[in-house]
Enzyme design. Structure first.
Site, PDB file in Angstrom:
ATOM      1  N   GLU A 116       0.675  -0.971   0.427  1.00  0.00           N
ATOM      2  CA  GLU A 116       0.333  -0.146   0.328  1.00  0.00           C
ATOM      3  C   GLU A 116       0.538   1.409   0.195  1.00  0.00           C
ATOM      4  OE1 GLU A 116      -3.056   0.203  -0.460  1.00  0.00           O
ATOM      5  OE2 GLU A 116      -4.085  -1.893   0.312  1.00  0.00           O
ATOM      6  N   ASP A 135      -4.075  -9.670  -8.683  1.00  0.00           N
ATOM      7  CA  ASP A 135      -4.914  -9.094  -9.544  1.00  0.00           C
ATOM      8  C   ASP A 135      -3.759  -7.560 -10.350  1.00  0.00           C
ATOM      9  OD1 ASP A 135      -4.186  -7.715  -7.715  1.00  0.00           O
ATOM     10  OD2 ASP A 135      -6.694  -6.625  -7.690  1.00  0.00           O
ATOM     11  N   GLU A 143     -18.877  -5.731  -2.742  1.00  0.00           N
ATOM     12  CA  GLU A 143     -17.303  -6.684  -2.233  1.00  0.00           C
ATOM     13  C   GLU A 143     -17.059  -7.914  -2.924  1.00  0.00           C
ATOM     14  OE1 GLU A 143     -13.738  -4.887  -0.245  1.00  0.00           O
ATOM     15  OE2 GLU A 143     -15.249  -4.202  -2.261  1.00  0.00           O
ATOM     16  N   GLU A 162     -12.358   0.390  -9.590  1.00  0.00           N
ATOM     17  CA  GLU A 162     -12.261  -0.518 -10.823  1.00  0.00           C
ATOM     18  C   GLU A 162     -12.561  -0.482 -12.062  1.00  0.00           C
ATOM     19  OE1 GLU A 162      -9.485  -1.389  -7.429  1.00  0.00           O
ATOM     20  OE2 GLU A 162     -12.001  -1.457  -7.180  1.00  0.00           O
ATOM     21  N   THR A 187      -1.498   1.227 -10.413  1.00  0.00           N
ATOM     22  CA  THR A 187      -2.669   0.128 -10.581  1.00  0.00           C
ATOM     23  C   THR A 187      -3.652   1.560  -9.105  1.00  0.00           C
ATOM     24  OG1 THR A 187      -3.619  -1.468  -9.576  1.00  0.00           O
ATOM     25  CG2 THR A 187      -1.741  -0.522  -8.351  1.00  0.00           C
TER      26      THR A 187
END
Length: 854
Positions: A88, A235, A329, A347, A433
């Site tokens: 993160e 991902d 989710e 996304e 991302t």
């Protein structure tokens, strides 16, 4: 919309990492109840401001950008004694600093803004890069998942460095930021470390399937979780392989991506679905639900140039969104809600943007319009935008993640922007991302890192059309505007009417040979001798039978768990509809197992009043105050049903029980259901709901401030009255401030004791409310029924129409075996719990076997 979110963060939260939009204050690590791994993104480094830097430039807010950069340089400290997520921190903070630097030097070259800038953001990024490097001190080169910004790894004061596992995305989503840092500064060490981690992941792929697992041991390289998909945990690993080729020009990255992509399309892609499989047995699905993070994949397929499956998956996701306003989710293959939370993830907006650029189809502008309307209608609150705690009820969570400003507004703005609306050429940059912008000219700068091609055993792929194309976001089908529509059309009703049962792959060999499809758990009847005979053969004759047996066991466990959960009552909503809230504040409430069911009866609307005595355990002394109103009662000293009868006798039209445990909130306790008193409760005709202390405090504060407070008790939040919308602005500045102060009593309201799917472990929350109190002795906590946190997620029908499975189960004849908790297995009766436990052990054993052994 961006101004509303960013302005409230700067006014009420800065320099904290994030804004808490219901409480109008900043979220500071250690000062709020821990959310487990979710908090690892917070490092006391003004996260939201750094994450928003390049968004300001994209939205042509150059003056605000200049001010923001000065604040970052003046106020942000990267040397805090706090343990943060390497992943993160890399994508949000390092990426944010590099994105800010990229656009700062662009503005400086233009000659109007940032003339004073001298690479200060880059120097901060370099400082942070060196703070992250100790995480790579492993024999494999895979980084530790967490690091202490001040003390690094392994020192006693670091409080980290003992972890053994990390997610594939966590280790494989570093190359863009680290390589950009190396190319900007000339310090090659960052790119070298990121490449080494990617090389190791590539070498550890499952060679026969070319898939990677979700979790890997950072010391041994063994796969800890062997399921594989394109969602949470994996991902951005795939995303960064393709984008590393674009940014760095290294063919080996494209070869690896193409190899993985071929495997994804062969095993995981079941249009329009993307289902996880086992890396050693890729023909077997690993789960029957999908998570929201896979919504990025259609956008990546656009960059790849593979448009058809991108359109199909995107359309399926959009149909789910149209049902619930937001993407849950997690949701099942038959489109039921598996996990109802939605933290305003971007996304889907990202994929919408890329599909519009690829097709030029105005349909995607309509999709974007829907996203914007839903955000304003359901997520916008007086102090920002609040995440959705439950897409079914419309309740809010006191949360506004930094990625909401970094990504959501960027992609939505770019979706609608004309070329002249953007002050620079977006095609000169690649998105990380986290949607940070890195200039493509880095590919020819400081290329001192060895480009040794470590790709081995690269096989020929049936992918000749796209092997060496250069990804782009220009229109790919300018002469055929109906192309996308022709692909979408068959999927228009995929969620509405077709109600597909869980889609599980049936092997082509079996179909070609004319064999019967394998027995499905939903079709199984314990009284059917043929079914029992099939079960006995599973795993005994061949590898095909073994796979059938494994799949059947997984389905039966899922089905059994689902049936248990469907007996639970779903959450309810308390919506404050009076001035100055106008329905914007929605609180998640626990239901009662007595009184009218709010999902079947009309919602109850009325003003609230406190009962006297406040505990509601005796005849009310103020019946005139609660007559025709919704009574507020404190928990404790008697049974819930007794409280309900007392306020009903006083003329109340509904009741809200507020927890007497000061400071309780659903971030430290699971959803609570109020049980009856063991007697007949048919005499209770008013609805009753339960609020934890902090949630109830919002209503109590509102009463103190405004006296007349009206609420709506319902199964889910209702649309706001258009007339109220016209009156939405408070009559005075004081009213606005008061509303914000009242909202400050709210706390995030988690329905399930678990974190986001993108995290690799489960939050550790304190114990739930103790059931020893008199009025909770018969109560049921919805998360106490199963020890597996993932199985605690409630599964409910997406729209109430898809009830084929339920109806089928109800229509079965109620034989002795069906109604008995024991299942007949040949001549021996065995408790279902024992059977499921045995099957779980068998599944683990199967997963340990190599393909040849199986």
């Amino acid at each position: 919309m961006f101004d509303h979110a960013y302005g409230n963060y700067m006014e009420h939260a800065y320099p904290a990492d994030e804004l808490m939009p219901l409480t109008c204050r900043g979220r500071v690590r250690g000062q709020e109840p821990s959310r487990g791994d979710v908090d690892d993104a917070l490092g006391k480094f003004s996260l939201t401001l750094i994450d928003s830097l390049d968004t300001l430039v994209v939205l042509n807010k150059t003056k605000e950008f200049e001010d923001a950069v000065r604040k970052v340089l003046r106020d942000v400290n990267l040397d805090n004694d706090v343990v943060v997520s390497v992943f993160e921190t890399n994508i949000r903070v390092l990426g944010g600093l590099l994105g800010g630097h990229s656009l700062a030097i662009m503005l400086k070259e233009k000659g109007e803004y940032m003339q004073w800038y001298n690479d200060e953001l880059l120097q901060m990024a370099k400082q942070l890069g060196y703070k992250l490097l100790p995480a790579f001190n492993t024999t494999s080169g895979l980084p530790y998942p967490r690091i202490n910004l001040k003390f690094g790894i392994r020192k006693p004061e670091a409080r980290t460095g003992t972890e053994t596992d990390t997610c594939t995305a966590c280790a494989g989503t570093l190359i863009l930021e680290f390589a950009a840092l190396s190319r900007f500064t000339g310090a090659t060490i960052f790119e070298e470390y990121a490449r080494k981690a990617l090389d190791f992941l590539w070498e550890k792929r499952q060679r026969s399937s070319n898939l990677v697992g979700v979790t890997i041991n950072i010391h041994t390289g063994d796969w800890v979780r062997k399921d594989s998909g394109v969602g949470a945990g994996i991902d951005s690993y795939y995303e960064y392989l393709l984008k590393a080729y674009v940014l760095l020009g290294d063919d080996s990255f494209l070869e690896r991506f193409n190899t993985h992509y071929d495997a994804i399309m062969r095993y995981i892609s079941q249009p329009p679905l993307l289902l996880d499989v086992h890396i050693h047995k890729p023909m077997l699905n690993a789960r029957t639900w999908m998570d929201a993070l896979l919504a990025f994949f259609p956008g990546l397929q656009v960059l790849k140039g593979d448009i058809r499956p991108a359109i199909e998956t995107h359309e399926m996701l959009y149909q789910v969104i149209k049902k619930h306003n937001f993407l849950p989710e997690a949701f099942t293959t038959d489109f039921r809600v598996h996990w109802a939370q939605h933290p305003l993830r971007p996304e889907f907006a990202e994929s919408t943007y890329f599909l519009y650029k690829a097709t030029g189809d105005p349909y995607y502008l309509e999709v974007g319009k829907t996203l914007i309307e839903n955000l304003n209608k359901y997520a916008r609150v007086p102090c920002g935008f609040a995440a959705m705690k439950d897409v079914r009820t419309g309740s809010h969570e006191d949360r506004m993640d930094s990625f909401f400003l970094a990504e959501m507004f960027k992609y939505l703005y770019l979706l609608f922007a004309d070329k002249e609306d953007i002050i620079f050429d977006i095609e000169d940059y690649i998105f990380t991302t986290e949607a940070h912008l890195l200039p493509l000219w880095l590919s020819t700068t400081n290329q001192r890192v060895s480009k040794k091609n470590t790709t081995s055993e690269y096989t020929e792929l049936d992918d000749s059309n796209f092997d060496w194309t250069c990804p782009n976001t220009q229109i790919l089908f300018p002469n055929d505007p109906l192309y996308a529509q022709s692909i979408r059309e068959p999927l228009k009703n995929v969620v509405d009417k077709s109600c597909p049962r869980g889609i599980i792959r049936v092997r082509e060999e079996s179909l070609r040979s004319g064999a019967k499809p394998p027995l499905r758990a939903r079709d199984f009847m314990a009284t059917n001798p043929e079914h029992l005979e099939i079960l006995k053969k599973m795993g005994a004759a061949s590898s095909i039978d073994a796979e059938d047996g494994l799949r059947f066991m997984q389905e039966m466990i899922e089905l059994s768990s689902q049936q248990q959960k469907e007996q639970q009552l779903p959450p309810r909503a308390v919506q404050i509809v009076s001035h100055p809230f106008f329905g914007r504040v929605v609180l998640t409430a626990g239901p009662a197992q007595f009184g009218p069911d709010l999902s079947k009866h009309k919602e109850t609307r009325g003003f609230v009043a406190s009962s006297k005595p406040y505990n509601g355990c005796s005849e009310l002394t103020n019946p005139e105050a609660v007559m025709g109103k919704i009574a507020l009662i404190q928990r404790g000293q008697c049974m819930f049903a007794e409280k309900a009868r007392n306020i009903q006798n006083a003329g109340a039209i509904g009741g809200i029980v507020i927890d007497d445990n000061e400071g309780s909130s659903s971030d430290t306790a699971p959803l609570f259901q109020m049980a009856g008193d063991g007697k007949d409760t048919d005499d209770i005709t008013i609805p009753m709901l339960f609020l934890f202390s902090k949630e109830g405090g919002i209503i109590l504060d509102a009463i103190r401030e405004y006296e007349e407070v009206e609420v709506l008790l319902s199964d889910k939040a209702k649309d706001r009255d258009p007339e109220m919308e016209n009156e939405e602005q408070p009559s005075s500045e004081n009213d606005s401030q008061s509303a914000e102060q009242i909202a400050s009593r709210s706390q995030e309201i988690d329905l399930v004791d678990q974190e986001s799917p993108e995290e690799s472990s489960v939050n550790s929350h304190p114990e739930a409310l103790s059931p020893v109190d008199t009025d909770s002795a018969a109560s049921v906590s919805s998360s106490e029924q199963d020890s597996n946190p993932m199985e605690n997620l409630e599964t409910t029908s997406l729209d109430g129409e898809c009830t084929d499975l339920d109806n089928q189960l109800q229509e079965q004849p109620e034989t002795e075996e069906d109604s008995n908790p024991n299942v007949s297995w040949g001549k021996k009766a065995q408790p279902i719990d024992s059977i499921l436990a045995d099957w779980n052990e068998d599944i683990e054993a199967f997963e340990m076997m190599d393909k040849d052994e199986l």
